[in-house]
Design a protein around this motif. Structure first.
Motif: not given
Length: 435
Positions: A349-365
């Motif tokens: 459920r990555p949507d639960l962290a929506r406020a922080r998604l644009p700040l993630v720099t790690a390659p995400t699968l």
């Protein structure tokens, strides 16, 4: 309910074994060649366990060799099915003649399969005896007796298919019995396989050689104490990175699914840390299960502890998040001082962290089951908000828990490839920087 072949049967049996929760971490998988080997290869891979063979030969009724009147095994093991002997009218002389022939073939095969290698030590360990099925049970009984004679502390007999009354027939042979399918109508094992061709000696040798090469040498299996409970750590001999598992329901350390994925990561040289983000009491509170700030904060704290742990110091790290644990992984990955090398979400459920998604720099699968349509859409939306390298992989036909045959194996392969690619690159860069 049919199996496509022995490989598919092995994957489904592995899922049944891990779901049963009856295995110790030091389990050994012992296959009955030849047909049991392709099944056992899948089980050993899923359990991250060593694989060996237990050479048993069926003693067939004269003129009806497919009907077992007994079995013989290595180390002089011998089983006689007196009911079959009496029904077929087999004399002691006839039985002895067939037994002598089978013992000669047993000696030949044992020498060929082992190629001078010593058997895997069984003393004090849990031994999973695997075949492609049970019919009369003579060979299975002989195998169980053999591994007990070699010192097995606990014996688990595991097969894809067996008659409905197999546990009563074999009562006392093993400490636990696991079967995927136990039909009431049962004539022969082969009727439950679409492909039940004979397994050749060359296939057995190849399987044993590959299993020996792919099994990681674990130099550290121990625990760290976290506020939410202990963390189980497994470290291959030459680790290229470490993956922390995050599960929002509090079942990270004990999850059979997580252990199966971890076993696959070990084969890529990745250390794993399995732990709980919530205490059992906290996990009963649904608000905490869905609180990405709480879960992500605890994951960040755990990361700092893990990175100070001597076997893992200096290794690039990543997060594997399942369900709401995926939101925790992304929340923690967005911390300024985090710098994980990669993130993988399983049915998350990555949507639960929506406020922080644009700040993630790690390659995400992001990995989602094709049948989990609502979560597929949530992951699509979340990916559109990521500004880092990302990918969305949909496993066809899989549900939220990836319980379908082969589904979890697909998840494990995708995760292993993603982490190996990104964490190994991080390790190489770090090595160059130190030089």
């Amino acid at each position: 309910m049919d199996f496509t072949d022995r490989t598919e049967a092995g994957r489904r049996l592995a899922a049944a074994l891990t779901g049963a929760g009856t295995l110790a971490q030091d389990a050994v998988v012992v296959a009955l060649p030849r047909g049991g080997v392709p099944v056992a290869v899948e089980v050993a891979a899923a359990l991250d366990a060593p694989l060996d063979v237990c050479v048993i030969r069926k003693v067939g009724v004269p003129g009806q060799p497919e009907v077992a009147m007994g079995a013989v095994g290595e180390d002089g093991t011998r089983v006689v099915n007196q009911t079959v002997v009496d029904a077929a009218g087999v004399t002691p002389e006839q039985f002895a003649a067939v037994e002598a022939h089978e013992r000669a073939e047993l000696a030949r095969r044992a020498a060929a399969y082992r190629e001078g290698r010593e058997p895997v030590p069984l003393a004090g360990r849990t031994v999973v005896v695997v075949d492609d099925g049970v019919a009369t049970g003579s060979t299975a009984l002989a195998a169980c007796r053999l591994v007990r004679a070699r010192g097995a502390a606990r014996v688990v007999l595991a097969v894809p298919v067996a008659p409905y009354d197999w546990t009563s027939r074999l009562a006392g042979a093993a400490d636990a019995f696991v079967a995927v399918h136990t039909p009431s109508q049962f004539l022969a094992v082969g009727e439950f396989y679409r492909d039940f061709r004979q397994v050749e000696d060359a296939e057995v040798l190849t399987a044993l050689e590959r299993a020996g090469r792919s099994r990681p040498v674990v130099v550290g299996e121990h625990e760290l104490a976290f506020p939410t409970g202990p963390a189980a750590i497994a470290v291959p001999e030459h680790p290229v990175g470490v993956v922390l598992f995050a599960h929002g329901s509090g079942s990270g350390r004990g999850s059979p699914r997580n252990r199966r994925v971890a076993a696959r990561l070990h084969r890529e040289g990745l250390a794993t840390v399995l732990f709980d983000l919530l205490t059992p009491h906290e996990a009963e509170d649904r608000r905490k299960v869905f609180d990405p700030g709480l879960l992500g904060g605890r994951l960040s704290e755990a990361t700092r502890t893990v990175r100070r742990h001597p076997p893992l110091t200096g290794l690039p790290f990543g997060y594997f998040g399942a369900s709401t644990g995926a939101a925790a992984a992304l929340w923690a990955a967005a911390e300024r001082d985090a710098e994980p090398g990669a993130v993988v979400s399983r049915g998350g459920r990555p949507d639960l962290a929506r406020a922080r998604l644009p700040l993630v720099t790690a390659p995400t699968l992001l990995i989602v089951g094709g049948a989990d349509q609502e979560v597929v859409e949530l992951n699509r939306q979340a990916r559109s908000e990521l500004r880092c390298e990302s990918a969305l992989q949909i496993v066809p036909g899989a549900g939220h828990l990836f319980e379908e045959p082969g589904a979890l194996e697909a998840v494990a392969d995708l995760a292993a490839q993603w982490f190996a690619r990104h964490l190994a690159a991080g390790r190489q860069g770090g090595d160059r920087a130190r030089h």
